[in-house]
Design an enzyme around this catalytic site. Structure first.
Site, PDB file in Angstrom:
ATOM      1  N   ASN A  44       0.824  -1.204   0.000  1.00 61.13           N
ATOM      2  CA  ASN A  44       0.000   0.000   0.000  1.00 61.13           C
ATOM      3  C   ASN A  44       0.862   1.259   0.000  1.00 61.13           C
ATOM      4  O   ASN A  44       0.571   2.232  -0.703  1.00 61.13           O
ATOM      5  CB  ASN A  44      -0.925   0.019   1.222  1.00 61.13           C
ATOM      6  CG  ASN A  44      -2.035  -1.015   1.143  1.00 61.13           C
ATOM      7  OD1 ASN A  44      -2.422  -1.451   0.063  1.00 61.13           O
ATOM      8  ND2 ASN A  44      -2.539  -1.413   2.297  1.00 61.13           N
ATOM      9  N   VAL A 255      -9.675   1.614   5.012  1.00 64.87           N
ATOM     10  CA  VAL A 255      -8.680   0.627   4.615  1.00 64.87           C
ATOM     11  C   VAL A 255      -7.489   1.338   3.985  1.00 64.87           C
ATOM     12  O   VAL A 255      -7.644   2.088   3.020  1.00 64.87           O
ATOM     13  CB  VAL A 255      -9.275  -0.387   3.622  1.00 64.87           C
ATOM     14  CG1 VAL A 255      -8.197  -1.345   3.137  1.00 64.87           C
ATOM     15  CG2 VAL A 255     -10.408  -1.159   4.272  1.00 64.87           C
ATOM     16  N   ASP A 259      -1.443   3.425   6.043  1.00 62.07           N
ATOM     17  CA  ASP A 259      -0.372   3.201   5.072  1.00 62.07           C
ATOM     18  C   ASP A 259      -0.173   4.430   4.191  1.00 62.07           C
ATOM     19  O   ASP A 259       0.951   4.773   3.823  1.00 62.07           O
ATOM     20  CB  ASP A 259      -0.702   1.991   4.193  1.00 62.07           C
ATOM     21  CG  ASP A 259      -0.811   0.708   4.989  1.00 62.07           C
ATOM     22  OD1 ASP A 259      -0.081   0.558   5.983  1.00 62.07           O
ATOM     23  OD2 ASP A 259      -1.639  -0.147   4.616  1.00 62.07           O
TER      24      ASP A 259
END
Length: 313
Positions: A44, A255, A259
């Protein structure tokens, strides 16, 4: 010129995203066509750096048909990577959006069992990466078979080669890497992980700041960026504390938000920005990810506007 950035993802994943009207038990649920995207912490980060216009080399194990799918997707994104072959099948995760409620359900799989020679191959490849990375982002979960001190070993290898090591993991692997003189440049915990590391409940912002400073006092990490969800982020070093408030965005998914924060941070560090400036940019990139569908960032996002709206205290 940007410094060389390497990401290490010991447990990469192919994320399958879909949606359904309502999640109910004991009946067949008719879902929308799934969207498949590479995922896992370091992947990611590398993909977001690529979206920002930078370059990062993603190092990860890959096995079976899913591993081939991961590589194929990364090639389609023109992402620099090195995949270490393993015998087991790389994992898939399922992310389901319930349209009626707006709730998101995430089904995370454990990943393949890695043999000793397979996870050691990741360390060996990091040891001989040329040129040596300026920044090494080690993040995500550990698959079965990998020892709990794996991230500590990664930090040792990378720091000996002069890399600034950024770690984002959880549970026992996080505890094992947080030792005095760990070689970690920056740690990105959330509130619960910070409580775990300090062994006590943290009632508010002052407690969080004190706990984060403890981690920098004996060089467990030179800097801590505390991810605080809707409350923004906090940068803590031995010398100073800086607080960041998220820009106002509509939340579509969380989600990959953490990252994305790391990706923006390390991208700006690689361009020569100060740590304070880099974290501010990372908070804006994290907000962009929250406002975008899937594990990527939409082309419509006005990152400059989000950066202007990211408040610093």
């Amino acid at each position: 010129m940007s410094g060389r950035i390497v990401t290490l993802t010991p447990n990469p994943v192919m994320d399958l995203r879909t949606s359904v009207d309502q999640v109910r038990s004991d009946r067949k649920l008719r879902c929308t066509d799934p969207v498949r995207q590479p995922g896992g912490g370091g992947l990611n980060v590398a993909r977001t750096i690529r979206w920002l216009g930078g370059n990062a080399c993603a190092l990860f194990p890959a096995g079976g048909g899913t591993g081939e799918d991961l590589k194929h997707c990364l090639e389609g994104e023109a992402l620099d990577y090195e995949a270490i072959p393993v015998a087991g099948e790389s994992r898939e995760n399922l992310i389901v959006l319930e349209e009626e409620s707006g709730h998101e359900y995430r089904f995370a799989m454990p990943g393949p069992v890695l043999a000793q020679g397979e996870w050691e191959a990741l360390l060996e490849r990091l040891e001989r990466t040329e040129p040596a990375p300026e920044y090494l982002v080690a993040s995500g979960s550990l698959p079965p078979g990998v020892p709990e001190d794996f991230f500590a070993r990664v930090a040792g290898v990378a720091s000996r080669r002069g890399a600034r090591v950024i770690v984002d993991t959880h549970g026992r692997p996080l505890e094992r890497v947080m030792v005095p003189d760990s070689g970690v440049f920056l740690l990105k915990p959330n509130h619960n992980e910070l409580e775990m590391l300090t062994g006590r409940k943290l009632a508010g912002e002052e407690d969080e700041e004190a706990a984060a400073r403890e981690l920098t006092a004996d060089q467990q990490a030179r800097a801590v960026v505390l991810s605080r969800g809707a409350r923004g982020a906090m940068l803590v070093t031995r010398e100073r504390t800086v607080r960041y408030r998220n820009p106002p965005v509509g939340v579509i998914t969380r989600v990959g938000a953490g990252d994305s924060l790391i990706a923006g941070l390390v991208y700006r560090l690689g361009e020569g920005a100060s740590l304070e400036e880099a974290v501010r940019f990372g908070v804006a990139v994290g907000a962009a990810a929250v406002a975008s569908a899937g594990t990527g960032i939409g082309e419509w996002v006005d990152l400059e506007e989000l950066l202007e709206q990211t408040e610093v205290a």
